[in-house]
Design an enzyme around this catalytic site. Sequence first.
Site, mmCIF file in Angstrom:
data_model
loop_
_atom_site.group_PDB
_atom_site.id
_atom_site.type_symbol
_atom_site.label_atom_id
_atom_site.label_comp_id
_atom_site.label_asym_id
_atom_site.label_seq_id
_atom_site.Cartn_x
_atom_site.Cartn_y
_atom_site.Cartn_z
ATOM 1 N N ASN A 133 35.148 34.104 36.337
ATOM 2 C CA ASN A 133 34.303 33.938 37.514
ATOM 3 C C ASN A 133 34.146 35.282 38.212
ATOM 4 O O ASN A 133 35.086 36.073 38.293
ATOM 5 C CB ASN A 133 34.952 32.943 38.483
ATOM 6 C CG ASN A 133 34.127 32.731 39.746
ATOM 7 O OD1 ASN A 133 32.914 32.514 39.677
ATOM 8 N ND2 ASN A 133 34.768 32.796 40.897
ATOM 9 N N HIS A 150 33.513 37.060 41.746
ATOM 10 C CA HIS A 150 33.677 36.710 43.160
ATOM 11 C C HIS A 150 33.486 37.962 44.021
ATOM 12 O O HIS A 150 34.062 39.018 43.710
ATOM 13 C CB HIS A 150 35.077 36.134 43.399
ATOM 14 C CG HIS A 150 35.311 35.734 44.827
ATOM 15 N ND1 HIS A 150 34.702 34.628 45.386
ATOM 16 C CD2 HIS A 150 36.043 36.309 45.809
ATOM 17 C CE1 HIS A 150 35.069 34.538 46.656
ATOM 18 N NE2 HIS A 150 35.884 35.537 46.944
ATOM 19 N N SER A 186 35.437 41.022 42.262
ATOM 20 C CA SER A 186 36.497 40.788 41.284
ATOM 21 C C SER A 186 35.995 39.841 40.211
ATOM 22 O O SER A 186 35.202 38.935 40.494
ATOM 23 C CB SER A 186 37.714 40.139 41.942
ATOM 24 O OG SER A 186 38.199 40.905 43.016
ATOM 25 N N ASP A 191 39.086 30.590 43.241
ATOM 26 C CA ASP A 191 39.107 32.063 43.238
ATOM 27 C C ASP A 191 40.541 32.584 43.088
ATOM 28 O O ASP A 191 40.881 33.655 43.603
ATOM 29 C CB ASP A 191 38.468 32.628 44.517
ATOM 30 C CG ASP A 191 37.023 32.165 44.677
ATOM 31 O OD1 ASP A 191 36.326 32.034 43.661
ATOM 32 O OD2 ASP A 191 36.599 31.913 45.815
HETATM 33 C C1 GRF Z 1 27.234 36.813 43.486
HETATM 34 O O1 GRF Z 1 27.344 37.484 44.685
HETATM 35 C C2 GRF Z 1 28.598 36.404 42.992
HETATM 36 O O2 GRF Z 1 29.602 37.259 43.388
HETATM 37 C C3 GRF Z 1 28.782 35.075 43.667
HETATM 38 O O3 GRF Z 1 27.506 34.498 43.704
HETATM 39 C C4 GRF Z 1 26.510 35.509 43.676
HETATM 40 C C5 GRF Z 1 25.574 35.171 42.559
HETATM 41 O O4 GRF Z 1 24.373 35.887 42.608
HETATM 42 N N1 GRF Z 1 29.767 34.307 42.970
HETATM 43 P P1 GRF Z 1 23.273 35.696 41.456
HETATM 44 O O5 GRF Z 1 22.914 34.223 41.403
HETATM 45 O O6 GRF Z 1 23.856 36.177 40.170
HETATM 46 O O7 GRF Z 1 22.114 36.535 41.892
#
Ligand code: GRF
Length: 219
Positions: free
Chosen positions: A109, A111, A138, A147
Site C-alpha cells: 500500500n 500511504h 511510505s 497503514d
Molecule cells: C495517494 O496520495 C496515495 O498516497 C493515497 O491515495 C492517493 C491516490 O492518488 N493512498 P491517485 O488515485 O493514485 O491519484
Amino acid sequence: MSGLRVTVLISGNGSNLQALIDARTKGRLPIQIVRVISNQEDAFGLQRAEEAGIPTRVIDHTRYASRSEFDTVLASKILEDRPDLVVLAGFMRIIGSEVLEPLQGCMINLHPSLLPLYRGTNTYQRALDAGDSEHGASIHFVSEVLDGGPVVAQARIPILDSDDAETLAARLGPVEHRLLVATVEFLASHDVAWRDDTIQVDGIPQTKPLQLQTDGSLG
Ligand code: GRF
C-alpha cells in the site's frame, strides 16, 4: 514486456496507476499489469487502464451486505488473475482477513506519510499541525492494522514555511509516483520478504526502510 504479474487496486483518480503504466511503457518496469480493480465504478483510473489496454473490474462494495462478503469476492477475483504482487494505489477500503490471508507478503500500500507517523487520513494537515520539518510517503506491506504493516520504502520532502495542506499534497504527488515506480521496480528485481515484522532484502534483514534517491532508485 511480461515479468511480474501485478494487480492494481484503486478507488479514484489513479495517477499512481498512471505512473506505473508510463514506466512500463518506457520499458523501465519489467511487469505486466494483469488487471485494475476499483470499488468505485466512476473511478477515473479505470479509464486510464482501459486506454492502456489493461483489463478492469469493478467490485462495488455497496452491493454487498457485509464487509466480509465484499472481501471474499474481492479476494477470489484478485486470485483469478494469479498476481505476484497486488498494489493498493489509492484504494480507500480497509482490507479484511479474507484478502489478507491468501495475499499477505505480496500486497503493498502507498500511504502519504512517513509511517509510523500519521496512519489514516488527513496526513498533510497533521504533519503541519505537529510543526514537522518534513513529510513524505511510505510503501508498506499490508497487514490487518490500517497503514500498519512493515515499511519497505519511503520518500521525504521538506515542509516549507509557506506550505498548507494543499501545497504539501501537490508537492508530494509526483514524489509518490516516483516512489511507487522505484519500489515496484525493486520488488521485480530483488527478493523482498516480510519475516517476523521486519523486511528482508535478498535474505538480509533491514533496520530501516529503503529511501528514494535523487536518481529515482531506492537505496
Ligand atoms: C495517494 O496520495 C496515495 O498516497 C493515497 O491515495 C492517493 C491516490 O492518488 N493512498 P491517485 O488515485 O493514485 O491519484
